[in-house]
Structures are given as C-alpha cells and as structure tokens.
Design a protein around this motif. Structure first.
Motif, mmCIF file in Angstrom:
data_model
loop_
_atom_site.group_PDB
_atom_site.id
_atom_site.type_symbol
_atom_site.label_atom_id
_atom_site.label_comp_id
_atom_site.label_asym_id
_atom_site.label_seq_id
_atom_site.Cartn_x
_atom_site.Cartn_y
_atom_site.Cartn_z
ATOM 1 N N PHE A 249 2.876 7.045 11.855
ATOM 2 C CA PHE A 249 1.839 6.022 11.989
ATOM 3 C C PHE A 249 2.363 4.965 12.951
ATOM 4 C CE2 PHE A 249 1.720 7.787 7.689
ATOM 5 C CZ PHE A 249 0.425 8.293 7.646
ATOM 6 N N CYS B 31 -4.681 14.611 -4.256
ATOM 7 C CA CYS B 31 -4.776 13.539 -5.243
ATOM 8 C C CYS B 31 -6.050 12.716 -5.021
ATOM 9 C CB CYS B 31 -3.563 12.617 -5.157
ATOM 10 S SG CYS B 31 -2.062 13.397 -5.797
ATOM 11 N N VAL C 66 8.515 9.890 -6.964
ATOM 12 C CA VAL C 66 7.384 10.140 -6.067
ATOM 13 C C VAL C 66 6.047 10.099 -6.818
ATOM 14 C CG1 VAL C 66 6.292 12.040 -4.793
ATOM 15 C CG2 VAL C 66 8.668 11.397 -4.316
ATOM 16 N N LEU C 67 5.012 9.571 -6.180
ATOM 17 C CA LEU C 67 3.670 9.574 -6.769
ATOM 18 C C LEU C 67 2.911 10.802 -6.275
ATOM 19 C CD1 LEU C 67 2.572 5.825 -6.465
ATOM 20 C CD2 LEU C 67 4.060 6.922 -8.154
ATOM 21 N N ASP C 68 2.571 11.688 -7.218
ATOM 22 C CA ASP C 68 1.776 12.863 -6.848
ATOM 23 C C ASP C 68 0.792 13.198 -7.962
ATOM 24 O OD1 ASP C 68 3.632 13.647 -8.683
ATOM 25 O OD2 ASP C 68 4.472 15.293 -7.517
ATOM 26 N N ARG D 92 -3.168 -5.008 2.348
ATOM 27 C CA ARG D 92 -2.791 -3.740 2.982
ATOM 28 C C ARG D 92 -3.109 -2.512 2.132
ATOM 29 N NH1 ARG D 92 -2.977 -7.290 6.243
ATOM 30 N NH2 ARG D 92 -1.281 -8.771 6.388
ATOM 31 N N GLY E 84 -2.217 6.224 4.125
ATOM 32 C CA GLY E 84 -0.988 7.029 4.186
ATOM 33 C C GLY E 84 -0.877 7.967 2.994
ATOM 34 N N LEU E 85 -1.219 7.436 1.811
ATOM 35 C CA LEU E 85 -1.113 8.218 0.574
ATOM 36 C C LEU E 85 -2.068 9.412 0.580
ATOM 37 C CD1 LEU E 85 -1.011 6.063 -2.679
ATOM 38 C CD2 LEU E 85 -0.070 8.344 -2.404
ATOM 39 N N ILE F 261 -4.133 8.376 -8.200
ATOM 40 C CA ILE F 261 -3.152 7.344 -7.844
ATOM 41 C C ILE F 261 -3.929 6.084 -7.508
ATOM 42 C CG2 ILE F 261 -1.219 6.689 -6.358
ATOM 43 C CD1 ILE F 261 -0.826 9.678 -5.718
ATOM 44 N N ALA G 210 -1.121 12.039 2.958
ATOM 45 C CA ALA G 210 0.072 12.771 2.526
ATOM 46 C C ALA G 210 -0.192 13.611 1.278
ATOM 47 C CB ALA G 210 1.213 11.789 2.267
ATOM 48 N N ARG G 211 -1.145 13.182 0.462
ATOM 49 C CA ARG G 211 -1.467 13.900 -0.782
ATOM 50 C C ARG G 211 -2.976 14.102 -0.884
ATOM 51 N NH1 ARG G 211 2.784 16.119 -3.268
ATOM 52 N NH2 ARG G 211 4.615 14.813 -3.057
ATOM 53 N N ASN H 193 2.306 -0.100 6.627
ATOM 54 C CA ASN H 193 1.799 0.110 5.270
ATOM 55 C C ASN H 193 1.274 1.530 5.059
ATOM 56 O OD1 ASN H 193 2.077 -2.497 3.653
ATOM 57 N ND2 ASN H 193 1.372 -3.188 5.661
ATOM 58 N N MET H 194 0.832 2.167 6.132
ATOM 59 C CA MET H 194 0.534 3.605 6.056
ATOM 60 C C MET H 194 1.844 4.365 5.817
ATOM 61 S SD MET H 194 -2.177 3.931 9.170
ATOM 62 C CE MET H 194 -3.780 3.126 9.107
ATOM 63 N N ALA I 151 -4.467 0.462 3.960
ATOM 64 C CA ALA I 151 -3.496 1.116 4.840
ATOM 65 C C ALA I 151 -2.580 2.004 3.996
ATOM 66 C CB ALA I 151 -2.689 0.081 5.613
ATOM 67 N N VAL I 152 -2.146 1.475 2.845
ATOM 68 C CA VAL I 152 -1.326 2.271 1.926
ATOM 69 C C VAL I 152 -2.115 3.495 1.454
ATOM 70 C CG1 VAL I 152 -0.292 2.276 -0.381
ATOM 71 C CG2 VAL I 152 0.167 0.375 1.181
ATOM 72 N N VAL J 104 5.613 6.763 -0.398
ATOM 73 C CA VAL J 104 5.454 6.746 -1.852
ATOM 74 C C VAL J 104 4.956 8.114 -2.338
ATOM 75 C CG1 VAL J 104 3.067 5.957 -2.212
ATOM 76 C CG2 VAL J 104 4.867 5.063 -3.648
ATOM 77 N N ALA J 105 4.344 8.868 -1.416
ATOM 78 C CA ALA J 105 3.910 10.233 -1.735
ATOM 79 C C ALA J 105 5.067 11.228 -1.592
ATOM 80 C CB ALA J 105 2.757 10.640 -0.829
ATOM 81 N N GLY J 106 6.239 10.736 -1.190
ATOM 82 C CA GLY J 106 7.427 11.581 -1.143
ATOM 83 C C GLY J 106 7.610 12.361 0.144
ATOM 84 N N LYS J 107 6.936 11.928 1.201
ATOM 85 C CA LYS J 107 7.026 12.661 2.468
ATOM 86 C C LYS J 107 7.932 11.922 3.449
ATOM 87 C CE LYS J 107 3.706 15.430 1.036
ATOM 88 N NZ LYS J 107 3.855 16.846 0.749
ATOM 89 N N PHE K 88 4.922 12.921 9.209
ATOM 90 C CA PHE K 88 3.951 11.828 9.210
ATOM 91 C C PHE K 88 4.421 10.730 10.151
ATOM 92 C CE2 PHE K 88 3.133 14.177 5.447
ATOM 93 C CZ PHE K 88 1.755 14.137 5.310
ATOM 94 N N TRP L 199 4.305 3.214 4.123
ATOM 95 C CA TRP L 199 4.514 3.060 2.668
ATOM 96 C C TRP L 199 3.738 4.147 1.928
ATOM 97 C CZ3 TRP L 199 6.077 -1.286 -0.862
ATOM 98 C CH2 TRP L 199 5.661 -1.070 -2.176
ATOM 99 N N GLY L 200 2.478 4.347 2.296
ATOM 100 C CA GLY L 200 1.631 5.315 1.599
ATOM 101 C C GLY L 200 2.197 6.724 1.626
ATOM 102 N N ALA L 201 2.655 7.155 2.805
ATOM 103 C CA ALA L 201 3.214 8.516 2.902
ATOM 104 C C ALA L 201 4.577 8.582 2.227
ATOM 105 C CB ALA L 201 3.318 8.928 4.369
ATOM 106 N N ASP M 17 -0.598 7.367 -12.063
ATOM 107 C CA ASP M 17 0.338 6.871 -11.059
ATOM 108 C C ASP M 17 -0.248 5.651 -10.341
ATOM 109 O OD1 ASP M 17 2.199 8.719 -11.695
ATOM 110 O OD2 ASP M 17 2.131 9.831 -9.805
#
Lengths: 353, 251
Positions: free
Chosen positions: A26, B86, A196-198, B71, B78-79, B45, B82-83, A62-63, B74-75, A69-72, A24, A65-67, B63
């Motif tokens: 960004f 979810c 991790v958040l999943d 933001r 990414g989340l 989430i 990546a998932r 912040n993207m 933006a978070v 927090v998803a554990g990647k 990932f 952060w998103g990836a 979660d």
C-alpha cells in the motif's frame, strides 16, 4: 550463486520483497521512490498479491496495519515528506506490536525540500519517529545488492520482534542501477503467529490494540515489555561493516551513499600513507556503539570523522559512543547534495595535519 | 420453557462503560444479534474507532482490531483485502468517520471496498467531553460552540449518507435511528443487510445510525430520544439512500 541481473535500487527492493513473501503493498506516489509502486502494481498481481494506491500516506500505513493484523507480510514505501505523514501509523504499529516493513528513500528536507538524495531523516528513523516510547530497527543499505539483501532480513526482523522495520535508503540508492544477484528466500524459523486476526474460529477472540487504559499501570507494564524487545534487538541485531580498521588512526563513520564516497576517499588517503579506516553502520538503530567505543579505547586511533548527507545527525550517536575519549570531526552535505570527494579528501588531510 | 429473549452469543456478558441512555449499547446488541443470526461470529473482525466505542472489542466476542483516529476504513481496507473470507465491520463515530477520517471514508466508499460500515451519528464528540462534531446541528451548543454552532462561521453539519450516495461504487447506504423501538427494529434490519451484502460480496455497505448522547447533550434519556425525533431527523432524513441490490432487481 544466482545469475547476475541489472536493476535499479527501487525495483530490486520490490523483487526482493516478493522473494521474501510480501504479497501486500500500500503506498502513495512520491519522488524519488515512484519506481516502487509502479513495479509492485505490475508485479504483485502476477503472484496473486494485492497492490493498492492509497489516497494518502496516512491511509497507506493504516492499510498496512490491516494486512499486518491479518498476519500477512506487508510493506509500504515513501520518501521523507510521506514518511512524516506515516509516523502516526508507525507509532501505532509499534504500540500494537505489529510487523511491517517501511522503506524510506530519503530526499532533502525540511518541508517539501527537494527531490535530491539525503540522509536527513536519521533522527526521525532512529528515535522511533512518531509519539511514544518506542524504536524501530533501521537498516541502511549502500548498494542495490545490499538493499535487495536487506529486504529479506527486514521482513524476518519485523516478524521476529513484531515491530515495524525501516529500510532507510537515499535517492541515490533508489535511483541507481547496478548489477546484483537476487537473494534467496530466508530459511529462518519464525515465531508462531498466535496473535493474528482471522476470525475467532474454534479459539478465543483476539484483540489487537495499542490503547492500554486499565488496570492502572497497564501502559507502563506494556512499555517495559517493549523495552525488553528493544534491548534484545540491541543485543542481537547490530550490523556494521569494517574497512581497513586494523591499523587506522582516523576512523571515518558513514552509512549508505555517504559511506561509498567515504570509502573512495579512504583508499585515496591510504595511497598517500594516511592510515584511514571506515566503519559503516548497516543498522542505524540498534547502533554499533560498542564497536565505536572499543575503537575509541585504542591508543592508535587518534580521531573520528563522521560523514553524512545532513547537518550532523548520526554524529550525535558517534559522540555518545566515543564519550569524549577522542576528537570527532564532521563533514556533511545537505539539501539533496552528495558529499564531494575532493572536499572530503581535503577534510581528511586537514584532520591528519 | 421456550426463551423469548436472550443475550446474543456475540455480546459478552460484561458491564459496559457507556453512559445511561447512550445509543452504543443498543447498536452493539443489534450488531451482535445480526452476527448471530447470520452465523458469522467466527469469521467476523470488528475494527474499533477512536471515540467512545473504542472498547467495542471488549463487548463483542469476535476478533477485533483497533484503528488510529479516523483510519478505521483504511485498516478495514487492508484487513478485508488480506482476509476476503472474513466479515469486516468498521464501527465508527461522527468525529472519527466524518471529520478526521473523511478522506478514508470517501475513498473506501469510492473504491467499493467490500466491508460494512456502521456510522454512529450522535452530533457530538462523546469521549473527549462534548465538543463540536462535523454533524453537530446548527445552533447546537457544545463545549467548543458554547453559543451554538454557527453555520456561517463553520459551515452546516455534514450529511454523510447524502454525500456518499453521490458515488457510484457503494452498494448500500441507509440512515436509521435508535431513538425508539420501531426505529431500533429498522436499525437491526439495516445492520443485518449490510452484513449480508458483505457475505454475498455486494460491496461497500454504509449504515448511519442516529444515536443519543444524553450526557453531552445535557438532557435526560427521554429528552434525548425526543431531541432526535424533533431536531436530528428533520435535518438527517431516515431512509435508504442507495441500494444497488434493489436497483439490480428492478431492472
């Protein structure tokens, strides 16, 4: 040994990140690191990764952060002005204990500055950079080979300590093309990702946050927990290289591109009988203060000379390590300029006379 | 005996910090009910904003991730990338989404990010004690507009549904309200639809909820509900602003 390839620093760091398992990226365009997003945009889809050009560096971090927090495994890159914009996010990542790798291919500042290479973000990088009581590990490569090797380490360190890691290169390292052997993936055992958040499937719900309002003292407790981690980094992760230090009377301290210039001058001075050595910090934080302190204790060491592409930032850390035991001199070029060999050699001669 | 009403599974049995008459607790409940009914608690989430609802993760048993002020999307970007398996919900207030986070909002919407946004518009900054929001109505007094918001000085209030519905990518945009029972039920429908859209991969879904803030409006809870009816709805008309699913079906 793998096969030698010829790559630009900005591209080598990308390929190495992919070897490290980063899928990932960004980021936002800024010179002199534009080869990074360009490489990732083409390469990440080939490995089922995700490249996304954000609307700003604020969004990019912040993207991240998103990836994260998803554990990647996730990274971003930028250059000085863009890294300033990311500081809010880096502070939040540190507060929430999220791993991420942030590459800063430094250019001259302050402000929009210039697009020339610089090391003037040393203070920002080594003091946390954003608000709050925190540090980031800062790795400073001096070559294309080293920036590639460092990326593997950077992702591991981010995961091990659950903390952002900054790779601090300058425009020269990013733009320079050199032969290198691409690194192998790490074989380190990493901690469990039990944060991790999943989706809370078959487990309790998890929350990742940096806000700590209650109970009273919650934030101080958290700050002290972070301090433990920072102390552990200081104990375990100091990296530096020594050149010709065994008999040195003058110790040059320099990192990144400045260290390459310094090494050339050191060799020239040695050719003329001047006993000059070089200590090159690879981690700018944690800093090699103990190694410098030990040198300051040695009678044969007469002085230190700090060489930087700024007005004297690492100089303060060298002073803190030497603690007045020896004289410290400084030579620096700033505003996007690279140290000049003749000027530096002149400075060495001056210190010796 | 058959239970006719229960606390939703997703809503934690814990006291909330919200003021009496605040709309957040209602909206949290509606979100929880929707999550329950769609059976997605174990893959949801929630991204919390900065504002009164930053502690939403204390109230929802799924979660949760914080985001810096503005933001959240933006978070969420990414989340969700990546998932993708979810269900990602960005829950934001007006200051967060329409002032400091305007760029993140517009660009996430314009990319058609496949998550759901719940935008709580109460025309004021609650957490910091009642300052002007981008959505504060003309003439509305706040701590930072003590003589009422003057549109000649600081512009008229931002209408986010109208703004975003000019974009091609969003799948669904609706404005609802929680000021009375009828509208609470409509809000529930809209939130559930925004989540369902995400499950079906339909793309960016945006639900703006007009909500009461009696404390910072300086009103009783009843006055606050009437104030929405009489002052907010005329400026922020309720309804569906965009529904690509419907457009598809019509064709």
């Amino acid at each position: 040994m793998g096969e030698k390839v010829l790559m630009r620093g900005n591209e080598a760091l990308c390929e190495s990140a992919i070897i490290a398992g980063c899928r990932f990226y960004f980021g936002y365009p800024i010179t002199p690191q534009n080869e990074v997003p360009a490489y990732m945009a083409r390469r990440l889809p080939e490995v089922n990764g995700c490249f996304l050009q954000a609307e700003s560096e604020l969004s990019a971090i912040n993207m991240v952060w998103g990836a994260s927090v998803a554990g990647k495994r996730v990274m971003t890159s930028s250059s000085s002005p863009g890294i300033s914009l990311m500081q809010e996010g880096i502070s939040y990542l540190a507060g929430a204990e999220l791993p991420a790798v942030i590459v800063n291919i430094m250019r001259g500042g302050p402000g929009l500055g210039s697009i020339g290479p610089s090391q003037s973000d040393y203070f920002q990088a080594t003091r946390g950079g954003g608000h709050g009581d925190y540090r980031t590990i800062v790795l400073a490569p001096q070559s294309v080979q080293e920036i590639a090797d460092i990326m593997i380490d950077a992702f591991d360190l981010a995961d091990i300590y659950r903390n952002p890691v900054v790779v601090l290169g300058d425009g020269v390292i990013g733009q320079m093309t050199e032969p290198l052997v691409l690194p192998k993936p790490s074989t380190r055992t990493l901690p469990r990702n039990d944060w991790v958040l999943d989706g809370a499937s078959g487990r309790d719900a998890r929350v990742v946050m940096s806000l700590r309002l209650s109970p009273p003292g919650a934030l101080e407790t958290h700050n002290l927990h972070l301090k433990e981690k920072f102390c552990e980094m200081e104990r375990n992760e100091v990296r530096y290289e020594e050149y010709e230090l065994s008999d040195a009377q003058l110790v040059i301290v320099a990192f990144g591109t400045a260290a390459r210039v310094a090494r050339t001058c050191m060799q020239k001075a040695r050719g003329l009988g001047m006993k000059v050595g070089l200590l090159r910090p690879v981690t700018l934080w944690p800093f090699c203060a103990d190694a410098l302190g030990a040198l300051a204790e040695q009678r044969r060491v007469k002085a230190f000379l700090t060489v930087e592409m700024n007005l004297g930032q690492m100089l303060e850390d060298v002073r803190l390590a030497v603690l007045g035991r020896k004289d410290i001199f400084f030579y620096g070029r700033t505003g996007g300029s690279v140290p000049d060999e003749d000027e530096l050699f002149g400075k060495i001669t001056e210190v010796f006379s | 005996m058959k239970a006719v009403y229960e606390r939703p599974r997703t809503l934690r049995d814990t006291p909330m910090h919200y003021c009496p008459g605040c709309g957040h607790s209602i909206i949290h409940k509606l979100l929880s009910q929707s999550i329950d009914e769609l059976g997605i608690r174990e893959r949801t989430i929630v991204v919390a904003p900065v504002g009164c609802s930053v502690l939403i993760y204390n109230y929802l048993d799924c979660d949760g991730s914080e985001a810096a002020h503005g933001r959240a999307q933006a978070v969420a970007t990414g989340l969700k990338r990546a998932r993708p398996e979810c269900v990602v919900v960005s829950y934001q207030g007006d200051g967060d989404l329409a002032a400091i986070g305007t760029a993140e909002t517009i660009h996430a919407a314009n990319r058609g990010e496949k998550f759901s946004v719940i935008f709580v518009n109460n025309a004021i900054y609650g957490m910091t004690g009642g300052q002007m929001a981008p959505t504060t109505l003309a003439g509305q007094p706040t701590k930072t507009t003590p003589f009422g918001r003057d549109p000649k000085e600081i512009g008229p209030p931002l209408r986010m549904c109208e703004l975003l519905s000019g974009l091609e990518a969003p799948a669904y945009i609706e404005r609802v309200s929680v000021h009375d029972v009828k509208n609470v039920l409509r809000t529930k429908k809209a939130i559930k639809k925004a989540l369902k859209n995400q499950i079906e991969g339909a793309g960016y879904s945006f639900v703006e909820v007009l909500s009461m803030c009696p404390t910072n409006w300086g009103m009783t809870t009843r006055q606050a509900s009437s104030w929405i009816e009489e002052n907010m709805i005329p400026y922020y008309p309720l309804g569906v602003y965009k529904d690509r699913g419907k457009e598809r079906n019509a064709k």
